[in-house]
Design a protein around this motif. Sequence first.
Motif, short mmCIF file in Angstrom:
data_model
loop_
_atom_site.label_atom_id
_atom_site.label_comp_id
_atom_site.label_asym_id
_atom_site.label_seq_id
_atom_site.Cartn_x
_atom_site.Cartn_y
_atom_site.Cartn_z
N LYS A 1 3.31 1.75 -4.64
CA LYS A 1 2.13 1.58 -5.50
C LYS A 1 2.10 0.17 -6.08
O LYS A 1 3.09 -0.32 -6.60
CB LYS A 1 2.15 2.61 -6.62
CG LYS A 1 2.00 4.02 -6.09
CD LYS A 1 1.86 5.03 -7.19
CE LYS A 1 1.65 6.40 -6.55
NZ LYS A 1 1.39 7.42 -7.53
N ASN B 1 -9.52 1.06 -11.40
CA ASN B 1 -8.46 1.13 -12.42
C ASN B 1 -7.13 0.62 -11.88
O ASN B 1 -6.39 -0.06 -12.58
CB ASN B 1 -8.32 2.56 -12.95
CG ASN B 1 -9.52 2.96 -13.79
OD1 ASN B 1 -10.25 2.12 -14.31
ND2 ASN B 1 -9.73 4.25 -13.93
N THR B 2 -6.84 0.93 -10.62
CA THR B 2 -5.62 0.41 -9.99
C THR B 2 -5.69 -1.11 -9.91
O THR B 2 -4.71 -1.80 -10.22
CB THR B 2 -5.44 1.01 -8.58
OG1 THR B 2 -5.31 2.43 -8.70
CG2 THR B 2 -4.21 0.45 -7.89
N ASN B 3 -6.83 -1.64 -9.50
CA ASN B 3 -6.97 -3.10 -9.39
C ASN B 3 -6.81 -3.79 -10.73
O ASN B 3 -6.15 -4.82 -10.83
CB ASN B 3 -8.32 -3.45 -8.76
CG ASN B 3 -8.40 -3.08 -7.31
OD1 ASN B 3 -7.39 -2.81 -6.66
ND2 ASN B 3 -9.62 -3.03 -6.79
N ALA C 1 -3.02 -3.44 -11.75
CA ALA C 1 -2.17 -4.29 -10.92
C ALA C 1 -2.37 -5.76 -11.27
O ALA C 1 -1.41 -6.53 -11.35
CB ALA C 1 -2.47 -4.04 -9.44
N TYR D 1 -9.93 1.31 -5.69
CA TYR D 1 -9.85 1.97 -7.00
C TYR D 1 -9.82 0.92 -8.10
O TYR D 1 -8.85 0.18 -8.25
CB TYR D 1 -8.60 2.85 -7.07
CG TYR D 1 -8.55 3.87 -5.97
CD1 TYR D 1 -9.31 5.03 -6.04
CD2 TYR D 1 -7.78 3.64 -4.83
CE1 TYR D 1 -9.28 5.96 -5.01
CE2 TYR D 1 -7.76 4.56 -3.80
CZ TYR D 1 -8.52 5.72 -3.89
OH TYR D 1 -8.50 6.63 -2.86
N THR E 1 -7.70 -2.82 -3.67
CA THR E 1 -7.83 -1.40 -3.36
C THR E 1 -9.26 -0.95 -3.63
O THR E 1 -10.06 -1.69 -4.21
CB THR E 1 -6.88 -0.53 -4.22
OG1 THR E 1 -7.41 -0.40 -5.54
CG2 THR E 1 -5.47 -1.10 -4.27
N ASP F 1 0.87 -1.18 0.00
CA ASP F 1 0.00 0.00 0.00
C ASP F 1 0.90 1.23 0.00
O ASP F 1 1.98 1.21 0.58
CB ASP F 1 -0.92 0.01 1.22
CG ASP F 1 -2.11 0.93 1.04
OD1 ASP F 1 -3.24 0.40 0.94
OD2 ASP F 1 -1.93 2.17 0.97
N ILE G 1 1.00 -0.97 -8.72
CA ILE G 1 1.16 -1.13 -10.17
C ILE G 1 2.61 -0.95 -10.59
O ILE G 1 2.94 -1.09 -11.75
CB ILE G 1 0.24 -0.16 -10.95
CG1 ILE G 1 0.54 1.28 -10.59
CG2 ILE G 1 -1.22 -0.50 -10.72
CD1 ILE G 1 -0.20 2.31 -11.42
#
Length: 144
Positions: A51, A77-79, A82, A75, A73, A30, A53
């Motif tokens: 991060k 888009n982050t998931n 990643a 979020y 997360t 995180d 990603i």
Amino acid sequence: MKILIVGCGRLGSYLALSLSREGHSVTVVDADREALASLGPDFQGETVVGKGIDEDVLRRAGIEQADVFIAATGYENTNIMASYVAKEIFGVKNVITRLDDPRKAEIFSSLGLNVISPVMLAAEAIRKCVEGIQCMLSSSAEEK
């Protein structure tokens, strides 16, 4: 089992603590140090600030040895990003992605990601309560 979790919010921290108690080797990534610190002294796993990603951060977290990768997360888009990195770049076989939007969940599930949608799970649990089948985590469920 070596499990790497990206995101240390409510879901990620709950998973990290419970999987760690079950004896799994858990690492949590995180960007927020305080979120990682909230795992407390009982957490037996590792933490990495960064991060989820970022390939270098994931390497430091041990992604190359991971049996399971969980993007948890808040979020989407982050998931998604990643999970893509874990699956396509590092070749993690079991990649699990949290996506709240049921439409996105269906799309990314069709692309081979193991998608969990808390919205869909909650809707299903509520539907079962409406139908009188079983209300999860309620006192009335214990009485039935």
